[in-house]
Design a protein around this motif. Structure first.
Motif, short mmCIF file in Angstrom:
data_model
loop_
_atom_site.label_atom_id
_atom_site.label_comp_id
_atom_site.label_asym_id
_atom_site.label_seq_id
_atom_site.Cartn_x
_atom_site.Cartn_y
_atom_site.Cartn_z
N TYR A 33 42.48 64.58 -10.76
CA TYR A 33 42.06 65.17 -9.49
C TYR A 33 42.52 64.30 -8.32
O TYR A 33 42.60 63.07 -8.43
N TYR A 35 41.07 63.68 -4.41
CA TYR A 35 40.02 63.91 -3.43
C TYR A 35 40.39 63.16 -2.16
O TYR A 35 40.99 62.10 -2.19
N PRO A 42 31.65 64.79 3.29
CA PRO A 42 31.63 64.74 1.82
C PRO A 42 33.04 64.57 1.28
O PRO A 42 34.02 64.92 1.96
N LEU A 43 33.13 64.04 0.07
CA LEU A 43 34.44 64.00 -0.58
C LEU A 43 34.97 65.43 -0.71
O LEU A 43 34.26 66.34 -1.13
N LEU A 45 37.60 67.99 -2.40
CA LEU A 45 38.53 68.22 -3.50
C LEU A 45 39.83 68.80 -2.96
O LEU A 45 39.81 69.76 -2.18
N VAL A 48 43.25 69.99 -8.62
CA VAL A 48 42.79 69.76 -9.98
C VAL A 48 43.95 70.05 -10.92
O VAL A 48 44.59 71.10 -10.81
N SER A 94 38.98 63.04 -15.90
CA SER A 94 37.84 63.38 -16.74
C SER A 94 38.34 64.01 -18.02
O SER A 94 39.51 64.39 -18.14
N TYR A 102 33.47 62.13 -13.33
CA TYR A 102 34.81 61.58 -13.20
C TYR A 102 34.79 60.06 -13.31
O TYR A 102 33.79 59.41 -13.03
N PRO B 34 25.79 64.60 -11.37
CA PRO B 34 26.00 63.15 -11.48
C PRO B 34 25.69 62.44 -10.17
O PRO B 34 25.68 63.05 -9.09
N ASN B 102 37.02 70.17 -13.99
CA ASN B 102 35.60 70.27 -13.66
C ASN B 102 35.44 69.96 -12.18
O ASN B 102 35.70 68.85 -11.76
N LYS B 103 35.05 70.94 -11.38
CA LYS B 103 34.98 70.74 -9.93
C LYS B 103 33.61 70.22 -9.55
O LYS B 103 32.59 70.88 -9.77
N LEU B 104 33.59 69.02 -8.96
CA LEU B 104 32.36 68.44 -8.44
C LEU B 104 32.30 68.66 -6.94
O LEU B 104 33.27 68.40 -6.24
N THR B 105 31.15 69.13 -6.45
CA THR B 105 30.91 69.22 -5.01
C THR B 105 29.95 68.09 -4.65
O THR B 105 28.88 67.96 -5.24
N PHE B 106 30.34 67.27 -3.68
CA PHE B 106 29.61 66.06 -3.35
C PHE B 106 28.73 66.23 -2.12
O PHE B 106 29.03 67.02 -1.21
#
Lengths: 113, 116
Positions: A33, A35, A42-43, A45, A48, A94, A102, B34, B102-106
């Motif tokens: 990924y 970012y 926020p981080l 994205l 991917v 990941s 991650y 997480p 796997n998409k993480l939104t922070f």
């Protein structure tokens, strides 16, 4: 050392330059990924990759071009950037057989002048 | 899409006290949550995570609780130490993407300062 290595750690580039960020993971993960981390946000994205195929492009401008030649390496090619693109760019990996967190690299601090 | 809100943005505690950071999420399909710790000059590091089939998880001085009904989850740090000072991020995911990954939104992060 997390097992995800990013180079360079710092980069200053002019708006007409072309540069590349490199990420390498030694964890045997199958997803990688990019970012973007900006102050007070926020981080975000950007891209991917899973098994070297791009599976998501989060409406990122075309001046950012990713490349994933194999499951261990990920690049972000940069050209004609704007000052607002200055940020910390983080690479992560990941293993996606089961959803999990991650492993991040330490990032490249990019400054566009 | 998913939206994750995190509070507070800054938190100062005395050494030995507890610290609590709270997050809410919008997507009821999210099932993985997480928490990351980011120290100066480093990338975020996973410190604990919880899945939607569990209400609480503990690992030594840190614990995470999840309320699926209210769509919020919290990080609890007990007996804080100066080395706990860092930025903490929560995140949420609804699982593996079509095609993989796997998409993480922070969340926006919490600057925790542990004072002597």
């Amino acid at each position: 050392e997390t097992g995800v290595t990013q180079t360079p750690r710092h980069l200053v580039m002019g708006m007409t330059n072309k540069k590349s960020l490199k990420c390498e993971q030694h964890l045997g993960h199958n997803a990688m990924y990019w970012y973007k981390q900006s102050a007070k946000k926020p981080l975000e994205l950007m891209f991917v990759y899973s098994l070297e195929e791009r599976v998501e492009n989060n409406s990122v401008p075309s001046r950012f071009s990713p490349e994933c030649p194999n499951s261990s390496h990920l690049f972000l090619h940069l050209h004609t950037l704007q000052p607002e693109d200055s940020a910390l760019y983080l690479c992560a990996s990941s293993q996606d057989e089961t959803v999990m967190g991650y492993t991040f690299g330490s990032g490249t601090r990019l400054t566009v002048v | 899409g998913e939206n994750v809100e995190q509070h507070p943005s800054t938190l100062s505690v005395q050494e030995g006290d507890s610290a609590v950071i709270k997050c809410t999420y919008s997507d009821s399909a999210s099932n993985y949550f997480p928490w990351y710790k980011q120290e100066l000059g480093k990338g975020p590091q996973l410190i604990i995570d919880i899945r939607s089939n569990v209400g609480e998880k503990k690992d030594q001085r840190i614990a995470v609780t999840l309320n699926k009904t209210a769509k919020h989850f919290s990080l609890h740090i007990t007996e804080t130490q100066p080395e706990d000072s860092a930025v903490y991020f929560c995140a949420a995911s609804r699982g593996v993407l079509t095609g993989g990954g796997n998409k993480l939104t922070f969340g926006t992060g919490t600057q925790l300062k542990v004072e002597l």
